[in-house]
Enzyme design. Sequence first.
Site, PDB file in Angstrom:
ATOM      1  N   TYR A 107       0.150  -6.807  -6.508  1.00  0.00           N
ATOM      2  CA  TYR A 107       0.631  -5.665  -5.732  1.00  0.00           C
ATOM      3  C   TYR A 107       1.289  -6.066  -4.411  1.00  0.00           C
ATOM      4  O   TYR A 107       2.303  -5.466  -4.028  1.00  0.00           O
ATOM      5  CB  TYR A 107      -0.497  -4.658  -5.512  1.00  0.00           C
ATOM      6  CG  TYR A 107      -0.717  -3.765  -6.704  1.00  0.00           C
ATOM      7  CD1 TYR A 107       0.020  -2.598  -6.877  1.00  0.00           C
ATOM      8  CD2 TYR A 107      -1.639  -4.104  -7.693  1.00  0.00           C
ATOM      9  CE1 TYR A 107      -0.163  -1.776  -7.979  1.00  0.00           C
ATOM     10  CE2 TYR A 107      -1.822  -3.301  -8.807  1.00  0.00           C
ATOM     11  CZ  TYR A 107      -1.085  -2.137  -8.949  1.00  0.00           C
ATOM     12  OH  TYR A 107      -1.259  -1.338 -10.044  1.00  0.00           O
ATOM     13  N   GLU A 167      -7.589   0.875 -11.903  1.00  0.00           N
ATOM     14  CA  GLU A 167      -7.451  -0.183 -12.901  1.00  0.00           C
ATOM     15  C   GLU A 167      -8.714  -1.039 -12.962  1.00  0.00           C
ATOM     16  O   GLU A 167      -9.144  -1.449 -14.045  1.00  0.00           O
ATOM     17  CB  GLU A 167      -6.219  -1.031 -12.584  1.00  0.00           C
ATOM     18  CG  GLU A 167      -4.920  -0.283 -12.860  1.00  0.00           C
ATOM     19  CD  GLU A 167      -3.740  -0.812 -12.076  1.00  0.00           C
ATOM     20  OE1 GLU A 167      -3.787  -1.989 -11.633  1.00  0.00           O
ATOM     21  OE2 GLU A 167      -2.755  -0.064 -11.895  1.00  0.00           O
TER      22      GLU A 167
END
Length: 407
Positions: free
Chosen positions: A97, A139
């Site tokens: 990310y 997630e």
Amino acid sequence: MLSPASTAIVKATAGVVAENSVAITERFYPHMFAAHPELMRVFNAANQAIGEQPRALAASVVAYAVHLIDPASPDFGPIMNRIAHKHVSLGIKSYEYPIVGHHLMWAIGDVLGDAVTPEIAAAWEEVYWLFACQLVAEEGRLYALGGTDPEHPWRKYRVVERTDENPEIFSLILAPLDGKTPEHQTGQYVAIAVDLPDGARQVRQYTISSGPRGDSLRVTIKRVHGIGGTPEGQVSNWLGDNAQPGSTLEISQPSGDLVLGESEGPLVLVSAGIGITPIAAIVEDLSRRQPDRQVRIFHADISHTSHALYNNLRRQVLSMGDAKAQNWYEEDAESAPTLYPALPGFMDLADIEIPSDATVFMCGPLPFMQAIRMTLLDKGISAERIHYEVFGPDLWAQNPENAAAAD
């Protein structure tokens, strides 16, 4: 929650960012891949080539920003959940990310130039990190529920059986080498990772076309052919040529938010082409667990020959107490078996009786599902009862108006 200072800036600049969002993401991907070519092993090269992935990312970020600054905006939760499931199936890791965030902010500055002041950049970076942190948390939860180590998301499965449904579609029955088939909910999908002859690694998601079996799962795959300049399907064709009994494949944990659940009311299943796969899984499951449930199955295809999984579905429908099916074939409708005659042309539900309290599951091309949804709404089916699955980036869900209407 977005800080008050950033909220004011995002409100003032959201229109400009939205107007340039596709241009931003189109700059973002090449810049990121140039710096981190290893990430090309995660992203779908075909969706990059035809522009679907940039449009999907752009729509998601803008929709999330609107969600943060407008309390009256549609609930972003369903979109967030769907993205998290997609990421888990791809083996996305939390430390990727920051890479995405860095290159996305570079692209915003590159496209908008001097208009992006340090304050504006900081506000949009805050939007990104709120989005990213929520995704990482969800997630992580999904990985934990699936018993998956995020650092090692792929498991090896053996092809134990192959059925060529027709020249373009084939089914594979897969069993894990360690003997532990993960639990999955009916309607979910898995991703298959393939190392291609040119050294590239590509990942594609395929619906589990069988109900829960305990020792194996089935995927049904259509070879993708390039049409009008679009690329050939690398993974589907590689699997079509190479996946045979005894072959070993790398498979993700089952993912996906379009699942059958435990309700008992009337159910309407609508599909077109290879969109039959989640419908086949649902019918197989229902024939075992709820054989007397009221089920109506509507499917559109090119012809009877192209109708995948037909024999399995017919057998299961015949075994159920209140299940009925109707097919539409664009070509050679008269070739359909007399037990289930097909109607010629495109699917038309206008004159078909459908219970007003039915739950609807759809899968097929977006224009098909949008047209069917309008028909169902006209027939009195409430929007919250209409659910759908789409293959590839979900451009429909990432439009806030559609997300609110369809989920």
